[in-house]
Design a protein around this motif. Sequence first.
Motif, short mmCIF file in Angstrom:
data_model
loop_
_atom_site.label_atom_id
_atom_site.label_comp_id
_atom_site.label_asym_id
_atom_site.label_seq_id
_atom_site.Cartn_x
_atom_site.Cartn_y
_atom_site.Cartn_z
N VAL A 192 0.87 -1.18 0.00
CA VAL A 192 0.00 0.00 0.00
C VAL A 192 0.91 1.23 0.00
O VAL A 192 1.61 1.49 0.98
N THR A 193 0.91 1.95 -1.11
CA THR A 193 1.72 3.17 -1.14
C THR A 193 0.93 4.27 -0.42
O THR A 193 -0.29 4.21 -0.29
N SER A 194 1.67 5.26 0.05
CA SER A 194 1.05 6.26 0.94
C SER A 194 1.75 7.60 0.76
O SER A 194 2.69 7.71 -0.03
N CYS A 195 1.32 8.58 1.56
CA CYS A 195 1.94 9.91 1.49
C CYS A 195 3.15 9.96 2.42
O CYS A 195 3.26 10.84 3.29
N GLY A 196 4.04 9.00 2.32
CA GLY A 196 5.26 8.98 3.13
C GLY A 196 5.25 7.84 4.14
O GLY A 196 4.19 7.35 4.53
N ALA A 197 6.45 7.47 4.57
CA ALA A 197 6.57 6.40 5.56
C ALA A 197 5.84 6.77 6.85
O ALA A 197 5.26 5.92 7.52
N LYS A 198 5.85 8.05 7.18
CA LYS A 198 5.14 8.51 8.38
C LYS A 198 3.66 8.14 8.29
O LYS A 198 3.06 7.67 9.25
N HIS A 199 3.10 8.34 7.13
CA HIS A 199 1.70 8.00 6.89
C HIS A 199 1.49 6.49 7.01
O HIS A 199 0.49 6.03 7.58
N SER A 200 2.45 5.72 6.51
CA SER A 200 2.32 4.26 6.60
C SER A 200 2.41 3.79 8.05
O SER A 200 1.73 2.84 8.44
N VAL A 201 3.26 4.44 8.85
CA VAL A 201 3.32 4.08 10.28
C VAL A 201 1.96 4.39 10.92
O VAL A 201 1.41 3.59 11.68
N TYR A 202 1.41 5.53 10.56
CA TYR A 202 0.09 5.91 11.10
C TYR A 202 -0.97 4.87 10.74
O TYR A 202 -1.71 4.38 11.59
N SER B 138 11.75 9.02 0.59
CA SER B 138 12.23 10.29 1.14
C SER B 138 13.74 10.36 1.33
O SER B 138 14.39 11.29 0.85
N LYS B 139 14.29 9.40 2.07
CA LYS B 139 15.69 9.54 2.49
C LYS B 139 16.63 8.96 1.44
O LYS B 139 17.68 9.54 1.16
N THR B 140 16.28 7.84 0.84
CA THR B 140 17.17 7.20 -0.12
C THR B 140 17.35 8.04 -1.38
O THR B 140 18.45 8.13 -1.92
N TYR B 141 16.26 8.65 -1.84
CA TYR B 141 16.31 9.36 -3.12
C TYR B 141 16.19 10.87 -2.96
O TYR B 141 15.94 11.58 -3.93
N SER B 142 16.33 11.35 -1.73
CA SER B 142 16.22 12.77 -1.47
C SER B 142 14.88 13.31 -2.04
O SER B 142 14.84 14.23 -2.84
N MET B 143 13.80 12.68 -1.59
CA MET B 143 12.46 13.01 -2.11
C MET B 143 11.49 13.34 -0.98
O MET B 143 10.30 13.01 -1.06
N THR B 144 11.98 13.99 0.06
CA THR B 144 11.13 14.21 1.25
C THR B 144 9.82 14.93 0.91
O THR B 144 8.79 14.62 1.49
N GLY B 145 9.88 15.87 -0.01
CA GLY B 145 8.68 16.65 -0.32
C GLY B 145 7.72 15.97 -1.29
O GLY B 145 6.62 16.47 -1.52
N TRP B 146 8.14 14.85 -1.84
CA TRP B 146 7.27 14.17 -2.82
C TRP B 146 6.15 13.41 -2.12
O TRP B 146 5.12 13.14 -2.70
N ARG B 147 6.42 13.02 -0.88
CA ARG B 147 5.48 12.28 -0.04
C ARG B 147 5.07 10.95 -0.66
O ARG B 147 3.90 10.73 -0.97
N ILE B 148 6.05 10.10 -0.85
CA ILE B 148 5.75 8.74 -1.29
C ILE B 148 6.42 7.75 -0.33
O ILE B 148 7.65 7.74 -0.19
N GLY B 149 5.60 6.96 0.32
CA GLY B 149 6.09 5.88 1.17
C GLY B 149 5.24 4.65 0.91
O GLY B 149 4.36 4.67 0.04
#
Length: 396
Positions: A97-107, A239-250
């Motif tokens: 399930v892709t999400s708006c960032g890993a933070k969102h996936s933890v939520y 976010s961290k691996t590809y320097s994509m923090t603002g893209w919001r993909i987790g």
Amino acid sequence: MNTLSLSSRAGLLKPSPTLGITAKANAMKAEGIDVIGFGAGEPDFPTPEPIVRAAIDALEKGFTKYTPSAGIKELREAIAAKLLRENGLSYTPDQIVTSCGAKHSVYNTMQVLLDAGDEVILIAPYWMTYADQIRLAGGVPVVIHTTGDANFVPTYDQLKAAVTPRTKAIVVNSPSNPSGAVLPRQTLKEIATLALRHGLWIVADEIYERLVYGGATAPSIGSLGNDVFEQTITINGCSKTYSMTGWRIGYAAAPLPVAKAMSNLQDQVTSGPTTFAQKGAIEAYNLPNEAVEGMRAEFESRRDLIVGLLRQIPGIKVPEPQGAFYVFPDVSAYLGNDLATDDDLASYLLTEAKVAVVPGSVFEGNGHIRLSYATSRKDIERGVARIAEALGRRTA
Ligand SMILES: Cc1ncc(COP(=O)(O)O)c(C=O)c1O
């Protein structure tokens, strides 16, 4: 009569301390003050060009409408291929399930796993978001404390003692924010043993997995065996691996019922992540290794630089981080009198040295400060020199 009050849930929410410190440092900068920021939790590199190009192409081709809540199949296939290739984890696209960032996936994970009163084990120092998200889901964080002398690795006895009949899950974050610690395979095995024995979910946040140094490896706990895999939710993102923090993909990869529940949750809360950002993420997961290796190698040499410089400051203990882009020195020798806590010390460093660091107590790592070395070597040199100077005015 209505009292116009907010929910008790809203009362659980506090502003993110790390974002707060970055904002304070930025406000000082806007006033023309030369502040050096060690607060940021994001790589300072641009997003690699092919990823940007893929998103622009997607926009130009009109890829601007809703997608399925779990994300487009092509992206979930690319993630499944990555998890097999790099992590030895065999997930089908339906389990992702892709999400708006890993933070969102933890939520999402906490929301679909926890009932009121369920306990979740955290290994401190830990990323504070876990505790807040556990509480938001009605759960209770149960914290194991580790020390720099033990490389922030918990013992089996500590892990065992934290399990109660209410324990539902344990969070594994390796490499860790804030300590940069990488858990040895043996510790992962111990966690897996307990999870299997007591029927616990393992929430594995692997967002820093590619940023490891000195030959360290950060294995995925779900790869330790089929039985462990069945109880693991693997969380990661761009976010961290590809320097994509603002893209919001987790994303989260999980047993099918968990993945379905998360997708249903997203149906009602966010829908799928931004459509053209998903296209960029596909490109990221198909990039050759070299695209990431350059950033990793640069972080490694900055790690060596900052650890070497900090170790020259008398009284500071600096465990060598093996991953992520944080260093978490013990500054307790400088605490006392007017600077009673790490919070006070961080404020002192901001006002006296014009250096922004995050107090360790934010992560239940009292007596420490967190410095992010996702900043230029020049700023690392200038910033640590300022810290040394400001601390030199006090006795360790
Ligand atoms: C341990 C950890 N997990 C997850 C995240 C969030 O990642 P994302 O940007 O994908 O939401 C962070 C960001 O600081 C983090 O430190």
